[in-house]
Design a protein around this motif. Structure first.
Motif, mmCIF file in Angstrom:
data_model
loop_
_atom_site.group_PDB
_atom_site.id
_atom_site.type_symbol
_atom_site.label_atom_id
_atom_site.label_comp_id
_atom_site.label_asym_id
_atom_site.label_seq_id
_atom_site.Cartn_x
_atom_site.Cartn_y
_atom_site.Cartn_z
ATOM 1 N N ASP A 169 2.439 13.572 -37.139
ATOM 2 C CA ASP A 169 1.113 13.465 -36.586
ATOM 3 C C ASP A 169 0.523 13.649 -37.221
ATOM 4 O OD1 ASP A 169 2.215 13.875 -33.442
ATOM 5 O OD2 ASP A 169 2.104 16.188 -33.621
ATOM 6 N N ASP A 223 10.796 18.123 -40.117
ATOM 7 C CA ASP A 223 9.328 17.589 -40.868
ATOM 8 C C ASP A 223 8.847 17.074 -39.709
ATOM 9 O OD1 ASP A 223 7.458 15.946 -42.031
ATOM 10 O OD2 ASP A 223 8.781 15.011 -43.910
ATOM 11 N N ASN A 224 7.627 17.803 -39.413
ATOM 12 C CA ASN A 224 7.042 17.919 -38.381
ATOM 13 C C ASN A 224 5.696 17.050 -38.478
ATOM 14 O OD1 ASN A 224 7.684 18.505 -35.936
ATOM 15 N ND2 ASN A 224 7.469 20.453 -36.868
ATOM 16 N N SER A 225 5.152 15.930 -39.871
ATOM 17 C CA SER A 225 4.389 15.595 -40.365
ATOM 18 C C SER A 225 4.114 14.270 -40.014
ATOM 19 C CB SER A 225 4.474 15.647 -41.890
ATOM 20 O OG SER A 225 5.651 14.094 -41.936
ATOM 21 N N LYS A 248 9.115 11.379 -32.717
ATOM 22 C CA LYS A 248 8.487 13.146 -33.579
ATOM 23 C C LYS A 248 9.163 14.302 -32.761
ATOM 24 C CE LYS A 248 3.773 11.129 -32.150
ATOM 25 N NZ LYS A 248 3.141 11.179 -31.790
ATOM 26 N N ASN A 249 10.888 14.374 -33.028
ATOM 27 C CA ASN A 249 11.101 15.133 -32.988
ATOM 28 C C ASN A 249 11.620 16.002 -34.319
ATOM 29 O OD1 ASN A 249 13.616 12.850 -33.778
ATOM 30 N ND2 ASN A 249 14.380 12.669 -31.796
ATOM 31 N N ALA A 250 11.828 15.482 -34.810
ATOM 32 C CA ALA A 250 11.243 16.118 -36.173
ATOM 33 C C ALA A 250 12.337 16.042 -36.890
ATOM 34 C CB ALA A 250 11.297 17.781 -36.850
#
Length: 375
Positions: free
Chosen positions: A182, A178-180, A351-353
């Motif tokens: 940002d 999940d890169n949400s 921020k490493n998903a």
């Protein structure tokens, strides 16, 4: 300690479909969707360690309004020398003078009823306690719920995901890949969202349990604030002015935000009025009981008056770094806090998903009440 005349009152709202949509940074929101292939680790990330605790959403499952019940506060029965909870050899480390403790060397799942009484009282006094090296997550879900039921009736969250067949478990889950994060910060400068869990209920939670399955290598901590010390820092004149005031707490915005993002609402939302100064039934301590996530206004004040007073209280709580504690998650940690005398916020700072996956057992407590002011 008997409730005073300053107690909760309840308002049930019309059907949610007729209400204006709203949104906010609610940590408990869930879209009602997740990629099962991603959860199995097929995007280059590890699969969930406890897949039976992954969230599900049953859109057909609806619950009637919560009914009043008589809560028994076991912390009142505790031996305050804590012989069963903290016997010789248990390692106890206080994080700050008034809030936060780490405990190693006792297994919560094996506590006797006397030990559970002491647990409720110790947590009420220390506000939040991180118990390390626990096996609660390795019990069956039903065993974990049976253990937690000693502390009150299980709350069923109106919008969150739950393990299949166990709506009493509230899940906090940000999936692997999940890169949400940002995107989250495109419109916000901070992820801090102080709150006391589901304070809009007529009988909000008391002794509360959160246990970890998967966590980022670093980040994803939880911060807590001591609402008793926040009250104690105020001048006697200001404290006296707050006594007798009530504020509305609303579940409407959380429910609407869930619907607007494709989520579920299991139960019609409610608005309740609670005393701004709440008394703990076991310790007798007074705590501030307003939070920016769910509190909407102060009863009897004009909007500008209410907004100004609430802003002062929110800022006082948020800026009180000298009565806050930060809990870092470790494998096997169970964090126990008293929702009546604390507020908390998850931190979205990794921020490493990597996956962050936790489960909450949320026993409800008494209707909030206030005892008379004493200078």
């Amino acid at each position: 300690m008997a409730p005073s005349a300053v107690e909760t009152t309840t308002t049930t709202l019309p059907n949610i479909a007729s209400l204006k949509l709203a949104s906010g940074p609610y940590k408990e929101l869930a879209t009602g969707k997740f990629d099962k292939d991603a959860e199995a680790g097929l995007k280059g990330h590890q699969a969930a360690k406890y897949p039976h605790y992954l969230p599900t959403w049953n859109r057909e499952e609806k619950f009637a309004p919560l009914q009043p019940f008589e809560h028994y506060e076991h912390g009142k029965d505790a031996d305050t020398t804590f012989p069963n909870l903290l016997p010789q050899g248990v390692e106890v480390t206080n994080l700050t003078p008034t809030i936060g403790t780490e405990v190693k060397g006792i297994q919560l799942s094996t506590l006797s009823n006397a030990g559970k009484d002491e647990l409720a009282r110790f947590v009420a006094e220390r506000k939040v306690v991180a118990f390390r090296d626990q096996d609660l997550r390795d019990l069956s879900i039903q065993e974990a719920l049976d253990w937690g039921s000693y502390f009150g009736r299980h709350h069923i969250h109106p919008t969150s995901g739950a393990p299949e067949g166990y709506p009493e478990i509230h899940l906090v889950h940000r999936g692997a890949g999940d890169n949400s994060v940002d995107k989250f910060f495109e419109n916000r400068t901070s992820s801090v969202a102080w709150h006391s869990d589901v304070s809009y209920e007529a009988q909000p939670p008391g002794t509360t349990f959160l246990y970890i399955f998967d966590k980022p290598e670093t980040g994803g901590d939880t911060i807590f604030v001591d609402a008793v010390e926040a009250y104690n820092r105020l001048s006697p004149l200001f404290q006296e002015r707050l006594h007798g005031l009530k504020a509305t707490h609303s579940g409407v915005e959380q429910a609407n935000a869930s619907l607007s993002r494709g989520g579920i609402v299991r139960r019609e939302p409610v608005i309740n009025e609670h005393p701004i100064v709440r008394t703990h039934p076991a310790t007798g301590e007074k705590a501030l009981y307003v939070n920016p996530q769910f509190t909407r206004d102060i009863v009897g004040l004009k909007k500008e008056e209410s907004d100004a007073l609430l802003k002062f209280l929110y800022d006082h709580i948020a800026y009180g770094a000298d009565f806050q504690a930060r809990v870092k998650w470790q494998e096997g940690t169970v964090v126990v806090w008293d929702n009546r005398v604390t507020q908390h916020s998850a931190l979205i700072d990794w921020k490493n998903a990597q996956r962050r996956h936790l489960a909450r057992i949320t026993p409800q407590a008494e209707r909030p009440f206030e005892t008379p002011f004493k200078a």
